[in-house]
Design an enzyme around this catalytic site. Structure first.
Site, PDB file in Angstrom:
ATOM      1  N   HIS A 171       0.681  -1.484  -0.317  1.00  0.00           N
ATOM      2  CA  HIS A 171       0.177   0.391   0.278  1.00  0.00           C
ATOM      3  C   HIS A 171       1.457   1.144   0.439  1.00  0.00           C
ATOM      4  O   HIS A 171       1.606   1.276   0.690  1.00  0.00           O
ATOM      5  CB  HIS A 171      -0.534   0.289   1.476  1.00  0.00           C
ATOM      6  N   CYS A 245       0.774   2.133  -6.090  1.00  0.00           N
ATOM      7  CA  CYS A 245       0.240   2.781  -6.684  1.00  0.00           C
ATOM      8  C   CYS A 245       0.562   4.147  -6.456  1.00  0.00           C
ATOM      9  O   CYS A 245       0.765   4.435  -5.610  1.00  0.00           O
ATOM     10  CB  CYS A 245      -1.664   2.878  -6.162  1.00  0.00           C
ATOM     11  N   ARG A 254       0.699   2.881 -12.125  1.00  0.00           N
ATOM     12  CA  ARG A 254       1.347   2.058 -10.854  1.00  0.00           C
ATOM     13  C   ARG A 254       3.444   2.535 -11.001  1.00  0.00           C
ATOM     14  O   ARG A 254       3.424   3.031 -12.150  1.00  0.00           O
ATOM     15  CB  ARG A 254       1.654   0.532 -11.451  1.00  0.00           C
TER      16      ARG A 254
END
Length: 268
Positions: A171, A245, A254
């Site tokens: 994340h 991300c 990405r």
């Protein structure tokens, strides 16, 4: 004359009945807006603060557990599943580079791998440049791995220190956000991966600032972007790939960081 003035009775005309209804409606609307604002603020605090605090605490505890286990006698490292990294020639096309969210992962084989429980963490990733120490678990499941504050190991990619491409996802925002600052990495920065068997040190070589979510080339055994072919490699080697991300608080593109194996420290 004064007595007559004093004897007058004031007359009060009540007109509030008509204006009172719109006022009450307006007041109710204002209360609703304030309530919704408070609820929204609480949700933002939960996502941006509480999930980070909770996930980081859990990840830190997992790192301590792993390192305490490794202080004992070394044991055999769990054998990785056979995958494209065992071959240097063309192999099956790896899964796309998804946002670390379950709704993007649609392949049955990937869904099966994401069921891996959080206790399956088997390695510790350290990036001194950004002060990161985080456990690595197999799979890229949101609930079972990434939301725990862990970094996920893409199924079918190489094991740490092995020939091929050891590819990881994490994340960038919320739930520990371990990869929030990997955009700060530069060529020459070192990244270490420690397992029960030893420590593997990689050196950052290339950074791909932005590519499409379906750019599967970045996690191939010999990584090369299919969207921007000028980024990547053309010869077999031992690679480390970090994906997350970008830009922050979105999943439109990405961000990819590649590193090459520099040295190993095996435990005897």
């Amino acid at each position: 004359m004064r007595d007559r003035v004093r004897g007058r009775v004031p007359v009060v005309v009540q007109t509030g009945g008509v204006r009172g209804v719109p006022a009450r409606v307006l007041w109710a609307c204002a209360e609703t807006v304030v309530t919704c604002g408070v609820v929204l603020l609480l949700l933002v605090v939960h996502q941006l603060w509480w999930t980070n605090r909770q996930a980081r605490a859990q990840a830190t505890d997992q790192v301590r557990v792993l390192e305490r286990e490794w202080e004992g006698s070394p044991g055999p490292e769990p054998a990785p599943k056979e995958g494209p990294e065992q071959e240097q020639g063309p192999g099956p096309e790896p899964k796309p580079v998804p946002e670390p969210r379950p709704e993007v992962v649609t392949s049955p084989s990937v869904r099966e791998s994401t069921a891996t429980p959080s206790r399956a963490a088997y390695a510790v990733l350290r990036i001194p440049r950004i002060g990161l120490t985080v456990p690595v678990a197999r799979g890229i499941g949101k609930r079972s791995v990434l939301d725990k504050g862990y970094v996920g190991h893409y199924p079918g990619t190489a094991a740490p220190g092995r020939a091929g491409n050891f590819a990881l996802a994490g994340h960038r925002n919320t739930h520990g956000e371990p990869f929030r600052y990997i955009n700060r990495l530069r060529a020459g920065d070192e990244i270490s991966v420690r397992t029960r068997q030893g420590e593997y040190v990689y050196r950052v070589d290339q950074v791909l600032p932005r590519t499409a979510p379906r750019d599967t080339g970045v996690i191939q055994p010999v990584p090369r972007s299919l969207v921007k072919p000028s980024y990547g490699y053309s010869a077999p080697g031992s690679y480390l790939t970090l994906t997350t991300c970008t830009p922050e608080f979105s999943s439109v593109y990405r961000l990819v960081v590649w590193a090459k194996l520099l040295r190993t420290h095996d435990r005897m």
